[in-house]
Design a protein around this motif. Structure first.
Motif, PDB file in Angstrom:
ATOM      1  N   MET A 203      -7.434   9.499   3.624  1.00  0.00           N
ATOM      2  CA  MET A 203      -8.689   9.081   4.261  1.00  0.00           C
ATOM      3  C   MET A 203      -9.156   7.739   3.727  1.00  0.00           C
ATOM      4  O   MET A 203      -8.788   7.347   2.622  1.00  0.00           O
ATOM      5  CB  MET A 203      -9.782  10.107   3.950  1.00  0.00           C
ATOM      6  N   ASP A 204      -9.993   7.067   4.522  1.00  0.00           N
ATOM      7  CA  ASP A 204     -10.609   5.864   3.962  1.00  0.00           C
ATOM      8  C   ASP A 204     -11.844   6.301   3.149  1.00  0.00           C
ATOM      9  O   ASP A 204     -12.241   7.463   3.180  1.00  0.00           O
ATOM     10  CB  ASP A 204     -10.964   4.841   5.052  1.00  0.00           C
ATOM     11  N   ASP A 205     -12.401   5.360   2.441  1.00  0.00           N
ATOM     12  CA  ASP A 205     -13.460   5.698   1.491  1.00  0.00           C
ATOM     13  C   ASP A 205     -14.657   6.356   2.168  1.00  0.00           C
ATOM     14  O   ASP A 205     -15.218   7.314   1.673  1.00  0.00           O
ATOM     15  CB  ASP A 205     -13.894   4.432   0.743  1.00  0.00           C
ATOM     16  N   VAL A 206     -15.041   5.821   3.352  1.00  0.00           N
ATOM     17  CA  VAL A 206     -16.212   6.360   4.037  1.00  0.00           C
ATOM     18  C   VAL A 206     -15.994   7.823   4.413  1.00  0.00           C
ATOM     19  O   VAL A 206     -16.825   8.682   4.167  1.00  0.00           O
ATOM     20  CB  VAL A 206     -16.533   5.518   5.297  1.00  0.00           C
ATOM     21  N   GLU A 207     -14.814   8.099   4.981  1.00  0.00           N
ATOM     22  CA  GLU A 207     -14.526   9.482   5.363  1.00  0.00           C
ATOM     23  C   GLU A 207     -14.527  10.406   4.148  1.00  0.00           C
ATOM     24  O   GLU A 207     -15.093  11.497   4.182  1.00  0.00           O
ATOM     25  CB  GLU A 207     -13.124   9.554   6.010  1.00  0.00           C
ATOM     26  N   ARG A 208     -13.880   9.919   3.090  1.00  0.00           N
ATOM     27  CA  ARG A 208     -13.719  10.746   1.904  1.00  0.00           C
ATOM     28  C   ARG A 208     -15.074  11.139   1.309  1.00  0.00           C
ATOM     29  O   ARG A 208     -15.265  12.236   0.810  1.00  0.00           O
ATOM     30  CB  ARG A 208     -12.902   9.985   0.869  1.00  0.00           C
ATOM     31  N   ARG A 209     -16.033  10.225   1.400  1.00  0.00           N
ATOM     32  CA  ARG A 209     -17.358  10.497   0.857  1.00  0.00           C
ATOM     33  C   ARG A 209     -18.139  11.487   1.719  1.00  0.00           C
ATOM     34  O   ARG A 209     -19.257  11.867   1.378  1.00  0.00           O
ATOM     35  CB  ARG A 209     -18.156   9.189   0.745  1.00  0.00           C
ATOM     36  N   HIS A 210     -17.589  11.832   2.863  1.00  0.00           N
ATOM     37  CA  HIS A 210     -18.291  12.744   3.755  1.00  0.00           C
ATOM     38  C   HIS A 210     -17.611  14.087   3.904  1.00  0.00           C
ATOM     39  O   HIS A 210     -18.009  14.901   4.739  1.00  0.00           O
ATOM     40  CB  HIS A 210     -18.489  12.090   5.125  1.00  0.00           C
ATOM     41  N   VAL A 211     -16.572  14.326   3.110  1.00  0.00           N
ATOM     42  CA  VAL A 211     -15.934  15.646   3.169  1.00  0.00           C
ATOM     43  C   VAL A 211     -16.937  16.665   2.614  1.00  0.00           C
ATOM     44  O   VAL A 211     -17.439  16.505   1.510  1.00  0.00           O
ATOM     45  CB  VAL A 211     -14.644  15.657   2.322  1.00  0.00           C
ATOM     46  N   PRO A 212     -17.235  17.706   3.378  1.00  0.00           N
ATOM     47  CA  PRO A 212     -18.263  18.667   2.926  1.00  0.00           C
ATOM     48  C   PRO A 212     -17.896  19.285   1.577  1.00  0.00           C
ATOM     49  O   PRO A 212     -16.716  19.555   1.320  1.00  0.00           O
ATOM     50  CB  PRO A 212     -18.258  19.742   4.012  1.00  0.00           C
ATOM     51  N   TRP A 213     -18.886  19.521   0.749  1.00  0.00           N
ATOM     52  CA  TRP A 213     -18.584  20.064  -0.584  1.00  0.00           C
ATOM     53  C   TRP A 213     -17.948  21.435  -0.530  1.00  0.00           C
ATOM     54  O   TRP A 213     -17.203  21.818  -1.425  1.00  0.00           O
ATOM     55  CB  TRP A 213     -19.807  20.051  -1.496  1.00  0.00           C
ATOM     56  N   VAL A 214     -18.214  22.183   0.529  1.00  0.00           N
ATOM     57  CA  VAL A 214     -17.579  23.495   0.678  1.00  0.00           C
ATOM     58  C   VAL A 214     -16.063  23.320   0.737  1.00  0.00           C
ATOM     59  O   VAL A 214     -15.307  24.056   0.088  1.00  0.00           O
ATOM     60  CB  VAL A 214     -18.102  24.205   1.948  1.00  0.00           C
ATOM     61  N   VAL A 215     -15.632  22.313   1.482  1.00  0.00           N
ATOM     62  CA  VAL A 215     -14.193  22.036   1.596  1.00  0.00           C
ATOM     63  C   VAL A 215     -13.635  21.576   0.243  1.00  0.00           C
ATOM     64  O   VAL A 215     -12.569  22.019  -0.189  1.00  0.00           O
ATOM     65  CB  VAL A 215     -13.931  20.972   2.694  1.00  0.00           C
ATOM     66  N   LEU A 216     -14.387  20.718  -0.447  1.00  0.00           N
ATOM     67  CA  LEU A 216     -13.927  20.244  -1.764  1.00  0.00           C
ATOM     68  C   LEU A 216     -13.725  21.417  -2.716  1.00  0.00           C
ATOM     69  O   LEU A 216     -12.701  21.505  -3.407  1.00  0.00           O
ATOM     70  CB  LEU A 216     -14.950  19.265  -2.362  1.00  0.00           C
ATOM     71  N   LEU A 217     -14.687  22.340  -2.734  1.00  0.00           N
ATOM     72  CA  LEU A 217     -14.573  23.482  -3.646  1.00  0.00           C
ATOM     73  C   LEU A 217     -13.397  24.371  -3.268  1.00  0.00           C
ATOM     74  O   LEU A 217     -12.650  24.844  -4.130  1.00  0.00           O
ATOM     75  CB  LEU A 217     -15.865  24.306  -3.639  1.00  0.00           C
ATOM     76  N   LEU A 218     -13.227  24.607  -1.972  1.00  0.00           N
ATOM     77  CA  LEU A 218     -12.115  25.451  -1.517  1.00  0.00           C
ATOM     78  C   LEU A 218     -10.780  24.838  -1.927  1.00  0.00           C
ATOM     79  O   LEU A 218      -9.887  25.531  -2.431  1.00  0.00           O
ATOM     80  CB  LEU A 218     -12.170  25.618   0.011  1.00  0.00           C
ATOM     81  N   LYS A 219     -10.650  23.535  -1.715  1.00  0.00           N
ATOM     82  CA  LYS A 219      -9.383  22.856  -2.054  1.00  0.00           C
ATOM     83  C   LYS A 219      -9.165  22.879  -3.559  1.00  0.00           C
ATOM     84  O   LYS A 219      -8.063  23.125  -4.049  1.00  0.00           O
ATOM     85  CB  LYS A 219      -9.412  21.395  -1.559  1.00  0.00           C
ATOM     86  N   HIS A 220     -10.257  22.634  -4.276  1.00  0.00           N
ATOM     87  CA  HIS A 220     -10.101  22.556  -5.728  1.00  0.00           C
ATOM     88  C   HIS A 220      -9.754  23.925  -6.318  1.00  0.00           C
ATOM     89  O   HIS A 220      -8.945  24.030  -7.239  1.00  0.00           O
ATOM     90  CB  HIS A 220     -11.378  22.010  -6.363  1.00  0.00           C
ATOM     91  N   LEU A 221     -10.354  24.973  -5.757  1.00  0.00           N
ATOM     92  CA  LEU A 221     -10.057  26.322  -6.237  1.00  0.00           C
ATOM     93  C   LEU A 221      -8.591  26.661  -5.957  1.00  0.00           C
ATOM     94  O   LEU A 221      -7.895  27.256  -6.793  1.00  0.00           O
ATOM     95  CB  LEU A 221     -10.994  27.334  -5.567  1.00  0.00           C
ATOM     96  N   HIS A 222      -8.147  26.260  -4.767  1.00  0.00           N
ATOM     97  CA  HIS A 222      -6.741  26.496  -4.398  1.00  0.00           C
ATOM     98  C   HIS A 222      -5.810  25.799  -5.393  1.00  0.00           C
ATOM     99  O   HIS A 222      -4.858  26.397  -5.913  1.00  0.00           O
ATOM    100  CB  HIS A 222      -6.508  25.976  -2.974  1.00  0.00           C
TER     101      HIS A 222
END
Lengths: 600, 675
Positions: A203-222
């Protein structure tokens, strides 16, 4: 009258925002009986009439005295010597023209003892300043008819409020602070797949800064699971302190890798960090809901077998069909007004509540089945978060779809649950009703109160610990015992005369003796150490004796406010009502709840 | 456990500010408790939505002064003998008026607040401090409430703890890239409604959108002059032309805001392509514009025939246009159709709901414009129509406009009920909580009066001081960790750095671009931020730079007007630049405060919607979840409204939205960073 609905919506706008149209409709169809219209009764009545109940019926045999004109807002000086019930009804009626007012000029105790059938058709009975023995009889009567009861006493600067009914179920508990059910620790396959589809490195920087935190947590837990040695299963989450710290640290490092050194973390990563605890919060069934679900099957079965749903009472009271109390008066013009406006719409909320146990049973089975996987149906709500519109909407769709699927599963299970016999002829709960139930099921609750007669037997021994310990409930326990003792003293003609006419010292002595009596009675047959009047604070004894039977208006305002608030909870079936005995202490300015009214 | 101080209550002089939800309960309780000397102030008039709890009022009182009716109702309730002894003085007035200054406050033994907005509460707090009169403060929201007590030397003042303020939305989000219902609602209310129906000379950001787009190539010319001209041009567009029919005017506005402006925004590629946003779409104006029913409703007047006075015209132009069209609000779907009228049902079947929004926009817009014109002709000056949440026509216009805009941007629509709640910052309110809180106020007031009556430095006074309490009412059983539903706590201690009661100890720093902000902008920002009434602004170097008040002479007015237009850095005496200390004074509140200005350029509007950073040294951050402490500034376009409206307290608007939309549909919420 065509515009009554509209004008009602405007008049009640501010409270409809608390309990919704369906709550307001319930209130507008409630017929309330008020026993005793002293200051507390009048204050309560005022609040309920303003709220827009369908009707009230005041039962009171007193004539207006000079004292009433000084402490009762619904009494005018011109009413001196006339019926207090009539006067209060007339002024209460003026507060809201949509409410029907009635009154009965009879002693409440007399009606309770001689005409129990009188209470059958009310939706709620509120009794103020009733002697304990009469309250116990009234309680039995109300339970026989399935009518909820609220009891309230005010003695000087102390007062109590207590609800009594066999059972009250709450679907819309509306807790103040509810954590969203996001299933991050236990995602379902579609949610996992949705998170997996995000590739932050592409992703580009703008998109990356808008990834919902729910998704970040799910990915990180995985990723965390995969990083364990050996890789942890899909149900595993960080549990120990060091594991949780490491999880947070690697999450922070992940976010930092996308920003220049020295710059703040992007907002979405910051949100993920502050919500990291959700990665190890299992979507457990809260204890109140678990309690409901555990008995749902049995209650639903019983309801299907017996014509009275959930009815646990079998006291025999002769119905007094067609009883019209002497002196009853109706305000005919107001009656007509209500008839056209009080029909509540058959909404999904109402259907869900009517079928509470059947749907609870279905949810219970859902939780046990593979479809639920041990979890409650998802409510489908997603909190606000940093995200682009598209990202947020697609994530929201995943949650909505799961909630919809769960509700559909519950609806189909509900068809298999036997229906209460008295409702066999009506349609099963609609899909909308199932959805409504699932949306709120995490906070469902059931409350049951013991009979007043049981409380009179056991209440004091229940508060013995509070009496003995220097804790926050000590004053409340003191007042509780003292009010019981006072009632005992007043029940006897001889001691009652001392209580009313004796010197201050004589009154205090009488009250102290009565304390001894109720305390000894409370431990009769018990193996524990006997309780004596020594436990009761001398200061409180002299205060209660001094206050006599006063009902100061300032105190009545507070107690009346509490009583009417509980009445509204019962009638609207929203919020969790008071499940103990509330003791208001106006000297200290606090209120405490004693745990003496629950079923054993 | 000493005896209740009934005597003190009856011999004391009490000031009640607010005759709303809490005020009615309080006045009744005071009168029954034999209080004999009471002043009551409230600027508000009675509305139907007050009647579910403000029990001193009846349907026949709608439109009358709350203070005056409350007084009459309370007196009527007393027996004749007591009536003669009880003196209640009612003021139908704003507490901020100069006659209610320090001298006025000094005559009272205690002040009892039943207010609905932080602004007026702060004003009263300052006067209480100046006059050294204790304050008992209160508020309710739904089932929660609180009573706090503020006694100089014993407890905190009302302003020791900063209050959460209303959320500001970045203008560029509102103007170009809304993505939540609240964005379109604020746009409809604060930009469109105000621009169309506000008074003569009102220019909102809606009109400025125009010049920003046009001005980009005019770098050479004087930007200030250009700006003014462009403002005039843009503002002119939103006024009916000579001879233009109101209906045609509304169609023109419709075409402008839902077609032309959308096309323009759509053309700003940098807003869309990289940001992953969906581009807005225009609305088919021609489909809506020639609906006969709408035209008929728009031109109808419910005033009685044969009486064509302007006043009558205004009265007739207050009824709902949506209702006339048969579009009821059912709380779930905006302008759904529930009418039993067969025609309306037919209409409903053929016209999908988005058309309803357009029809209501046109019909209610025309009626509002006609009302504005009628008002202007009867008053002789065009003060416009202010947004009022209980004005059916205003709320349905704002709802329709916001829903139409939401349609452009793919945002869920809102019912009138919800939109009204958001636009008016409406707070839940019920009689029960107000009754409990009023009882607690009187109990606390009794203690405060005993404190006042006791000799300074006496043991008695110290003993009473230790009994004062702040009390929180929490709906059972949600009180954290306990089963208490009325929780008394020791009052907060005074905050030494409080810039109100701490003797100017606390420093305030304001960071902004001194080359962009004008003095006028700074003054109005500070006035609002500090809830001042008549601010006076000076620097040590330049002396007085700005002052408000009725007693200024013409020279002063002219001088201040000239200065107000200047950029801060260009002001006399080296200007207001990085490091300048600005001294602020409000004589009407006996209030002084110093603000240190820091220069900072290029603040991100998304992060700092106010385009500045406000920092109170040592200021305690507002506690997010403190029970019943959530308050926000009232923002209903009525300016400095003071005493007791129906909203007995205010919650933060964000929280309100959560509650309100819960039963409708989750808002497509996201607060993307954007330029």
């Amino acid at each position: 009258m065509a515009d009554a609905g509209g004008s009602h919506k405007r008049k009640y706008d501010r409270q409809i925002r608390i309990w919704g149209d369906h709550g307001q409709a319930r209130l507008q169809s409630a017929n309330v009986c008020m026993l005793g219209c002293g200051p507390v009764g009048s204050e309560t009545l005022k609040n309920l009439v303003l709220g827009g109940i369908a009707s009230f019926t005041v039962v009171d045999a007193e004539l207006v005295t000079a004292r009433d004109t000084g402490n009762n807002f619904l009494i005018e000086a011109s009413m001196l010597g006339t019926s207090r019930a009539k006067g209060v009804s007339a002024l209460a009626q003026e507060l809201n023209e949509s409410v029907v007012g009635r009154f009965v000029e009879e002693e409440p105790a007399h009606v309770v003892q001689n005409n129990p059938g009188f209470f059958r058709d009310f939706d709620l009975v509120i009794a103020t300043q009733l002697a304990d023995a009469v309250a116990a009889v009234l309680d039995d009567v109300c339970r026989t008819h399935g009518v909820p009861l609220i009891l309230s006493t005010c003695v000087g600067f102390a007062g109590t409020v207590r609800l009594s009914l066999a059972e009250h179920t709450v679907l819309e508990a509306k807790p103040d602070n509810s954590v969203a059910d996001l299933r991050i620790a236990r995602p379902w396959p579609e949610l996992m797949a949705h998170a997996a589809a995000y590739d932050l490195s592409a992703m580009d920087d703008v998109e990356r800064r808008h990834v919902p935190w729910v998704v970040l947590l799910l990915k990180h837990l995985h990723d965390w699971r995969l990083a364990q040695q050996p890789p942890a299963p899909e149900t595993h989450v960080p549990t120990t302190g060091p594991e949780k710290r490491a999880f947070r640290d690697t999450l922070r490092a992940w976010g930092s890798s996308y920003v220049e050194v020295g710059h703040d973390l992007p907002d979405n990563f910051r949100e993920a960090l502050s919500n990291a605890y959700l990665a190890w919060t299992q979507p457990e069934v809260p204890s109140a809901a678990a309690n409901v679900l555990s008995q749902a099957s049995a209650v639903a079965m019983r309801a299907a077998a017996s014509p009275v749903a959930g009815g646990a009472d079998d006291l025999d009271v002769a119905p007094c069909v067609g009883f019209v109390p002497s002196g009853a008066t109706t305000y005919a013009h107001a009656l007509a007004d209500v008839a056209t406006t009080s029909a509540p719409p058959a909404s999904a909320a109402a259907t869900a509540e009517e079928n509470f146990w059947q749907l609870a049973c279905a949810v219970s089975r859902f939780v046990d089945q593979a479809s639920g996987g041990g979890f409650l149906p998802l409510d489908g709500s997603l909190p606000d978060m940093t995200a682009t519109t598209e990202m947020f909407l697609s994530l929201q769709n995943i949650y909505h779809a799961k909630a919809e699927a769960d509700a559909t599963a519950v609806a189909s299970i509900a068809l298999e649950v036997p229906r209460p016999r008295d409702r066999n002829h009506t349609a099963p709960p609609s899909a909308a009703a199932c959805r409504h139930f699932c949306k709120h099921c995490r906070h469902i609750n059931v409350l049951r109160w013991c009979r007043v007669s049981d409380e009179l037997r056991n209440g004091i021994s229940t508060v013995r610990a509070a009496l003995a310990n220097d804790g926050p409930s000590r004053d409340a326990a003191n007042l509780y015992v003292l009010l019981r003792a006072r009632d005992t003293a007043l029940a006897d003609t001889q001691t009652a005369r001392v209580m009313r006419e004796g010197t201050a010292t004589a009154q205090e002595d009488e009250l102290r003796r009565a304390c001894g009596t109720v305390l000894r009675r409370a431990c009769a047959g018990a193996h524990s150490e006997p309780l004596t009047e020594e436990l009761i604070s001398a200061e409180w004894i002299s205060e209660i004796a001094r206050w006599g039977d006063t009902e100061p208006h300032t105190v009545a305002t507070v107690i009346g406010g509490i009583v009417s608030q509980e009445a509204i909870k019962l009638v609207t079936r929203q919020f969790v009502p008071l499940d103990g005995v509330l003791v208001y202490n106006a000297v200290r300015g606090d209120a405490a709840v004693l745990d003496v009214a629950k079923t054993a | 456990m000493s005896p209740p101080a009934t005597d003190l209550l009856s011999s004391s002089h009490l000031l009640m500010v607010g005759a709303g939800g809490i005020g009615c309960e309080l006045l009744k309780t005071l009168v029954i408790a034999k209080a004999t000397r009471i002043h009551i102030i409230d600027l508000d008039t009675i509305d139907v939505s007050n009647l579910n709890r403000q029990f001193l009022f009846r349907n026949k009182h709608v439109g009358m002064s709350k203070a005056i009716v409350a007084r009459e109702a309370a007196l009527a309730f007393l027996p004749p003998a007591r009536r003669d002894q009880c003196s209640i003085t009612a003021h139908h007035a704003n507490i901020k008026q100069p006659e209610f200054g320090v001298e006025f406050f000094k005559q009272f033994d205690v002040v009892l607040n039943g207010l609905d907005n932080v602004d007026a509460r702060r004003h009263v707090n300052r006067l209480c401090l100046a006059a050294r009169v204790p304050l008992v403060e209160s508020g309710t929201t739904g089932l929660v409430g609180q009573v706090t007590c503020h006694v100089r030397g014993v407890s905190a003042c009302y302003e020791c703890k900063p209050k959460p303020t209303a959320k500001a939305y970045p203008v560029c989000t509102l103007r170009n890239t809304p993505d939540k219902p609240i964005h379109t609602i604020v746009w409809a209310k604060d930009m469109l409604f105000k621009q169309l129906f506000g008074g003569d000379g009102v220019v909102t950001d809606l009109a400025e959108a125009e010049n920003n787009n046009n001005n980009t190539n005019n770098e050479d010319s004087n930007p200030q002059e250009e700006q003014t001209n462009a403002d005039d041009v843009a503002a002119k567009f939103f006024k009916p032309e000579e001879g233009e029919q109101p209906y045609d005017f509304l169609v023109r506005v419709f075409r402008r805001v839902f077609v032309d402006d959308i096309v323009k925004v759509n053309g700003m590629d940098d807003l869309w392509e990289k940001q992953g946003r969906r581009r807005p779409v225009t609305l088919p104006v021609d489909r809506y514009k020639s609906n006969d029913a709408v035209k008929k409703t728009a031109s109808a007047n419910d005033a009685k025939e044969g009486e064509s006075s302007p006043d009558n015209e205004v009265l007739g132009l207050s009824a709902s246009a949506a209702a006339a069209l048969g579009y009821d609000d059912d709380h779930a779907v905006s302008f759904g159709c529930k009418s039993s009228n067969a025609d309306a049902k037919e209409k409903c079947a053929t016209a999908p709901p988005p058309d309803h929004d357009a029809h209501v926009f046109l019909a209610s817009g025309v009626r509002l414009l006609r009302r504005k014109l009628a008002l202007a002709s009867s008053r002789g000056s065009d003060d416009g129509v202010a947004f009022d949440k209980d004005d059916a026509l205003a709320t349905e216009f704002v709802t329709a406009a916001s829903n139409l805009r939401s349609r452009c941007y793919g945002i869920p629509r809102q019912s009138v009920f919800n939109a009204k709640g958001m636009a008016g910052n409406i707070v839940h309110a019920v009689a029960t909580t107000n009754a409990i809180v009023a009882g607690l106020i009187v109990a606390e007031a009794r203690k405060v009066l005993r404190y006042v009556a006791a000799a300074e430095g006496s043991d008695e006074r110290a003993a009473v001081a230790s009994k004062l309490r702040d009390t929180y009412v929490v709906p059972f059983p949600q009180c954290p960790g306990s089963k208490y539903c009325i929780q008394p706590t020791s009052p907060e201690e005074a905050h030494a750095g409080c810039y109100v009661c701490g003797g100017g100890a606390g420093g305030i720093t304001l960071s902004l671009d001194t080359n962009v902000w004008t003095l006028g902008e700074l003054a109005s920002f500070l006035k609002k931020k500090l809830s001042m009434h008549l601010p006076l602004l000076e620097t040590d170097e330049a002396g007085q730079l700005y002052e408000e008040g009725d007693d200024l002479d013409e020279d002063e007015v002219e001088r201040y007007e000239t200065l107000a237009k200047k950029r801060l850095a260009e002001l006399p005496g080296d200007g207001i630049v990085d490091g300048t200390t600005v001294n602020l004074q409000d004589l009407s509140q006996d209030f002084n405060v110093k603000v240190v200005v820091r220069h900072v350029a290029d603040l991100d509007e998304e992060e700092y919607p106010e385009l500045c950073i406000w920092d109170v040294e040592g200021g305690i951050q507002p506690v997010a979840n403190a029970p019943a402490q959530e308050e926000a500034e009232k923002n209903d376009g009525n300016g400095a409204s003071a005493a007791g409206d129906d909203d007995d307290d205010l919650v933060m608007i964000d929280e309100d939205i959560e509650v309100l939309t819960e039963n409708v549909q989750a808002p497509p919420a996201k607060k993307a960073r954007r330029v």
